[in-house]
Each structure stands twice: as structure tokens, then as C-alpha cells.
Scaffold this active site. Sequence first.
Site, PDB file in Angstrom:
ATOM      1  N   SER A  24      -8.465  48.103  28.037  1.00  0.00           N
ATOM      2  CA  SER A  24      -7.594  47.688  29.155  1.00  0.00           C
ATOM      3  C   SER A  24      -6.129  47.932  28.830  1.00  0.00           C
ATOM      4  O   SER A  24      -5.360  48.439  29.655  1.00  0.00           O
ATOM      5  CB  SER A  24      -7.784  46.193  29.439  1.00  0.00           C
ATOM      6  OG  SER A  24      -9.090  45.942  29.857  1.00  0.00           O
ATOM      7  N   SER A 168     -10.801  39.690  39.839  1.00  0.00           N
ATOM      8  CA  SER A 168     -10.918  41.021  39.249  1.00  0.00           C
ATOM      9  C   SER A 168      -9.545  41.531  38.836  1.00  0.00           C
ATOM     10  O   SER A 168      -8.641  41.682  39.672  1.00  0.00           O
ATOM     11  CB  SER A 168     -11.549  41.994  40.255  1.00  0.00           C
ATOM     12  OG  SER A 168     -11.268  43.322  39.868  1.00  0.00           O
ATOM     13  N   GLN A 170      -8.951  44.454  37.875  1.00  0.00           N
ATOM     14  CA  GLN A 170      -8.767  45.808  38.403  1.00  0.00           C
ATOM     15  C   GLN A 170      -8.156  45.754  39.804  1.00  0.00           C
ATOM     16  O   GLN A 170      -7.256  46.527  40.129  1.00  0.00           O
ATOM     17  CB  GLN A 170     -10.100  46.550  38.410  1.00  0.00           C
ATOM     18  CG  GLN A 170     -10.644  46.746  37.011  1.00  0.00           C
ATOM     19  CD  GLN A 170     -11.944  47.519  36.973  1.00  0.00           C
ATOM     20  OE1 GLN A 170     -12.500  47.863  38.009  1.00  0.00           O
ATOM     21  NE2 GLN A 170     -12.427  47.788  35.785  1.00  0.00           N
ATOM     22  N   ASP A 316     -17.204  41.441  30.309  1.00  0.00           N
ATOM     23  CA  ASP A 316     -17.828  42.610  29.681  1.00  0.00           C
ATOM     24  C   ASP A 316     -18.749  42.228  28.519  1.00  0.00           C
ATOM     25  O   ASP A 316     -19.411  43.094  27.938  1.00  0.00           O
ATOM     26  CB  ASP A 316     -16.746  43.565  29.167  1.00  0.00           C
ATOM     27  CG  ASP A 316     -15.983  44.203  30.330  1.00  0.00           C
ATOM     28  OD1 ASP A 316     -16.545  44.271  31.435  1.00  0.00           O
ATOM     29  OD2 ASP A 316     -14.835  44.626  30.123  1.00  0.00           O
ATOM     30  N   LYS A 343     -21.075  46.819  37.695  1.00  0.00           N
ATOM     31  CA  LYS A 343     -20.436  47.478  36.553  1.00  0.00           C
ATOM     32  C   LYS A 343     -21.018  48.889  36.386  1.00  0.00           C
ATOM     33  O   LYS A 343     -21.624  49.415  37.305  1.00  0.00           O
ATOM     34  CB  LYS A 343     -20.609  46.621  35.297  1.00  0.00           C
ATOM     35  CG  LYS A 343     -19.880  45.272  35.392  1.00  0.00           C
ATOM     36  CD  LYS A 343     -18.383  45.475  35.469  1.00  0.00           C
ATOM     37  CE  LYS A 343     -17.638  44.160  35.617  1.00  0.00           C
ATOM     38  NZ  LYS A 343     -16.209  44.349  35.846  1.00  0.00           N
ATOM     39  N   ARG A 347     -25.933  45.374  35.341  1.00  0.00           N
ATOM     40  CA  ARG A 347     -26.165  44.842  33.985  1.00  0.00           C
ATOM     41  C   ARG A 347     -27.118  43.652  33.964  1.00  0.00           C
ATOM     42  O   ARG A 347     -27.758  43.409  32.934  1.00  0.00           O
ATOM     43  CB  ARG A 347     -24.826  44.479  33.331  1.00  0.00           C
ATOM     44  CG  ARG A 347     -24.033  45.730  32.966  1.00  0.00           C
ATOM     45  CD  ARG A 347     -22.701  45.420  32.311  1.00  0.00           C
ATOM     46  NE  ARG A 347     -22.079  46.661  31.862  1.00  0.00           N
ATOM     47  CZ  ARG A 347     -20.809  46.795  31.546  1.00  0.00           C
ATOM     48  NH1 ARG A 347     -19.991  45.756  31.634  1.00  0.00           N
ATOM     49  NH2 ARG A 347     -20.340  47.951  31.134  1.00  0.00           N
ATOM     50  N   ARG A 389     -22.017  49.569  27.386  1.00  0.00           N
ATOM     51  CA  ARG A 389     -22.260  48.209  26.867  1.00  0.00           C
ATOM     52  C   ARG A 389     -23.751  47.874  26.804  1.00  0.00           C
ATOM     53  O   ARG A 389     -24.185  47.073  25.989  1.00  0.00           O
ATOM     54  CB  ARG A 389     -21.479  47.177  27.680  1.00  0.00           C
ATOM     55  CG  ARG A 389     -19.980  47.462  27.636  1.00  0.00           C
ATOM     56  CD  ARG A 389     -19.106  46.271  27.848  1.00  0.00           C
ATOM     57  NE  ARG A 389     -17.756  46.689  28.186  1.00  0.00           N
ATOM     58  CZ  ARG A 389     -16.815  47.041  27.294  1.00  0.00           C
ATOM     59  NH1 ARG A 389     -17.066  46.996  26.015  1.00  0.00           N
ATOM     60  NH2 ARG A 389     -15.621  47.426  27.697  1.00  0.00           N
TER      61      ARG A 389
HETATM   62  C1  S3P Z   1     -10.894  45.609  33.369  1.00  0.00           C
HETATM   63  C2  S3P Z   1     -11.316  44.592  34.178  1.00  0.00           C
HETATM   64  C3  S3P Z   1     -12.711  44.158  34.279  1.00  0.00           C
HETATM   65  C4  S3P Z   1     -13.571  44.728  33.152  1.00  0.00           C
HETATM   66  C5  S3P Z   1     -13.265  46.165  32.854  1.00  0.00           C
HETATM   67  C6  S3P Z   1     -11.807  46.327  32.475  1.00  0.00           C
HETATM   68  C7  S3P Z   1      -9.469  45.971  33.370  1.00  0.00           C
HETATM   69  O1  S3P Z   1     -13.225  44.593  35.517  1.00  0.00           O
HETATM   70  O2  S3P Z   1     -14.933  44.586  33.465  1.00  0.00           O
HETATM   71  O3  S3P Z   1     -14.058  46.645  31.785  1.00  0.00           O
HETATM   72  O4  S3P Z   1      -9.007  46.645  32.431  1.00  0.00           O
HETATM   73  O5  S3P Z   1      -8.760  45.579  34.302  1.00  0.00           O
HETATM   74  P1  S3P Z   1     -13.035  43.707  36.871  1.00  0.00           P
HETATM   75  O6  S3P Z   1     -11.602  43.445  36.966  1.00  0.00           O
HETATM   76  O7  S3P Z   1     -13.516  44.560  37.992  1.00  0.00           O
HETATM   77  O8  S3P Z   1     -13.877  42.495  36.658  1.00  0.00           O
END
Ligand code: S3P
Length: 437
Positions: A24, A168, A170, A316, A343, A347, A389
Site C-alpha cells: 500500500s 475501503s 481504496q 488481507d 478480492k 477468499r 494470498r
Molecule cells: C488496500 C486496501 C485494501 C486491501 C488491499 C490494499 C490499499 O482494499 O485489501 O490489499 O492499499 O488501499 P480495500 O480498501 O478495498 O478493502
Amino acid sequence: MSASATASKSTGLRGVIHVPGDKSVSHRSVILGSLAQGKTRISNFLMGQDCLATIAAFRAMGVPIKVDGTRVTVSGVGLDGLKEPAAVLDMGNSGTGMRLLSGVLAGQDFLSIMTGDSSLCSRPMMRVVAPLREMGTHVDGREGGEKPPLVIRGGKLRGIEYNSPIASAQVKSSILLAGLYASGPTTVSEPSLSRDHTERMMKAFGVDLVSDGLCVTLTPGKTLKANTINVPGDLSSAAFFIVAASLVPDSAIILRNVGINPTRRGVFHILNKMGANIECSHQRESGGEPVADLTVRTAQLHGVEITHEEVVKAIDEIPILCVAAAKAKGKTVITGAEELRHKESDRLAVMASALRELGAEVEEYPDGMAISGGAKLGSGTFDSHHDHRIAMSLIIAAQTATGPLTVKDTSCIDTSFPGFFDLLQSIGGNSTREESA
Ligand code: S3P
């Protein structure tokens, strides 16, 4: 060529290891470095395919980026310096790359198209497409914008107040990145706090951003200033070794320089509740993130309840925690984890079925599963579902199984953890890789 791996029981994992840089933080360092003025110097960058795809995308938009081992130097072009890419941007397997870049591209006065592999092209994008459309950008994709490829014609954006229905990082980060290009402030709130790497790093680059509980507000107008970032070791990668050392009898390992950001620490809370023996020492700051050295010793784990709040902070790590649960004494019940179905693979379904095949008793729910622990895990051949993973969780499960376990298509491990097999071997783990045409 695809690579499969066969792994089997190990007897005592020992040694001192460094896991690769955080995925990240690595993505974000290239994104913000590209949008800043001046040279951003990054060390311990994750040379995984996901982060390399992000580097390639910014290079394709005219950002000079030098790579030397795990050192990356980004010569930022400023917020308005990106150029229209000549070709489709291939984000590979990376949901983070595609969703975060969507936010950046939403603010660009040019056309861009992003695609990815079959796993990425089946993942939901409306979670970022809808708020970005609300900010004024034109985004299209398969199924009305739900699935990649995404076609983005960016431009002038307006600030929004967005209540995200899911926790989230992201989604939050995509909207905040678009917020850099908006005419007024952008606020994102979420139902529980997801990882806050974007907020931390944006502040370090000089962005005007205020976090208040579950809400974060970005006010645009500031020039981003280049930075120096030492990426911490990835806690999500460390988790495979933490669980391995907890389960394999007679183990004691030290993991140096692991990121322990509070919004990522769910895996500690859960494993500590399960009775794990994890010692955190030498806590310090690195690149705006807390890091520490971790000492992990074998422990008898017991079953626990894992709630939605905990899942968000260990999003994760659930697949590897399922392996821990299968070996723990008593029942582990995971709920509020339906995000795991979206994901790199589903999972919940994949782990439930693999553990069952290995001999564990598992009841799958729409949002989680119950695992009756204490099982003797057997042998079998499994597909990785092109999910790094899943592949690593099964290789770790094999370290405590009675028979050999083969995982097909393990090349996906390179998306987040290049060197996984060598590191496992260096502490006494058992696995061999075979290339097949
Ligand atoms: C991440 C956010 C997570 C995680 C991903 C990395 C990021 O996803 O599962 O591996 O770097 O912002 P979500 O925000 O969709 O949960």
C-alpha cells in the site's frame, strides 16, 4: 510458463528475516511522488508486479522514474504535468493500482484506458466509479462501469461529501486523489476506519487534509512537495510468517522493520486473542509510519470470534488467519467479512473449500465462516485462483500438514511477495517449486 509449488511439514522455523516493503505504501509513494514537484526518493520499495504496474503507468504518462534495486527515484511532474498515455494502461492483478489511479485520472484533461488480468477485470469498480462520476468525471467500463476495462475522460471536478457504504481504503484514497483536482473541499466518511496510509502520506507531501474520526476532508490548492520515504516491511506479508512460526512446533523467528500502522493491526489483536506469542520491540517511525521488530514463538492457539471491526483492520490477513483457526483448539467464527468475496478471488469460498479438502470442518456463511479447529490437515492439490494470498496461505498450511500439499499457479505470489519461497526456506520451511509449460 506457470509455476506450481509443493510444500510439506517443517520442524521448527528459526531465523531473522526482513519481509519486502509494504504494498500500500509503495503504490502511494509513486503516485504522490509523480504528482509532486521535485525528486521523491523511495527506499525499500516493493518490487512486486502490482507496484511495478503503477510505476509503468506513471512512466507512460511522462513521469521519469528510476529504479535501482529497491530504491526508486520519482521526478515528479506536478499536479498538472501528466501526459495522455499513448496506450492502454495495464494494471495487471492490482485492484489498488486501478482504483487509486482512477482517482488521479479523473482529474486529467485527457483520455485514459485501464485494464488488467482476468481476476482484476472481474472485480467491482462501481465503488469508485460512482463517486468519481459525482465529482464530474466521465468514466465508462463493462457493465455500465462496474467492471474493467475502465475508460476515463477526466477534467474539472467538484468537491463532494461522500459517505462510503464500505470501509475501503481504496475507495477513500481514490476520492481523495481526485479531490486534489476539485474546485472545493472533498470529504469522505466511512463506516469504520480503513487503512490511513493515504492520509499520512498526503500530509507529509504538504496536502491540506484533516482527519476527524471516520471523516477526512481534503482542501485542494496546495502544491505537493517531494519527499523521502523509507517503506516499512509489509505487515500483510509478515502475517504468513507470524502464523507459520506460531503453528510449527519449536519455532522462534524475528521479523525486522515491520509496519505496525494502527489501522492495519487487526492481525495482532486477533492472534493475541488466540493466544499467540508475539513480542513487539524497537518501535519507531519510518516514512511517517510506525514500525517495529517482531519476535514470534510457537504457541497453542485457541478459537475466537472475529468481528467486522476486526476484519476491516485485518482485511488481507483473513485467509492466513483461517489457517491459524484450523489448527487452533476450538471454534473460530468469522463474521462481517463479505468484502473478502471481492478480492483477487472469492477468499471466503476458496479458503472454506481448501480447508475442508484438507480435513477441517468448516461452515461457510455469506459473510464469513465457522472453522472447528484442531484438525489434522492432510494433503491435496489446489489452485491458487491467481490469488497471491491464497497461494501463500496454503503453502504455510502445508508446514503443519501431514502430507504434501501442491499449489498450482504460484506465480501470482510475485504480485506482493517476491522472494517468498527463499525467505521461507531460509528459516527452515519446506517447499519446492516446479516450472511447467
Ligand atoms: C488496500 C486496501 C485494501 C486491501 C488491499 C490494499 C490499499 O482494499 O485489501 O490489499 O492499499 O488501499 P480495500 O480498501 O478495498 O478493502
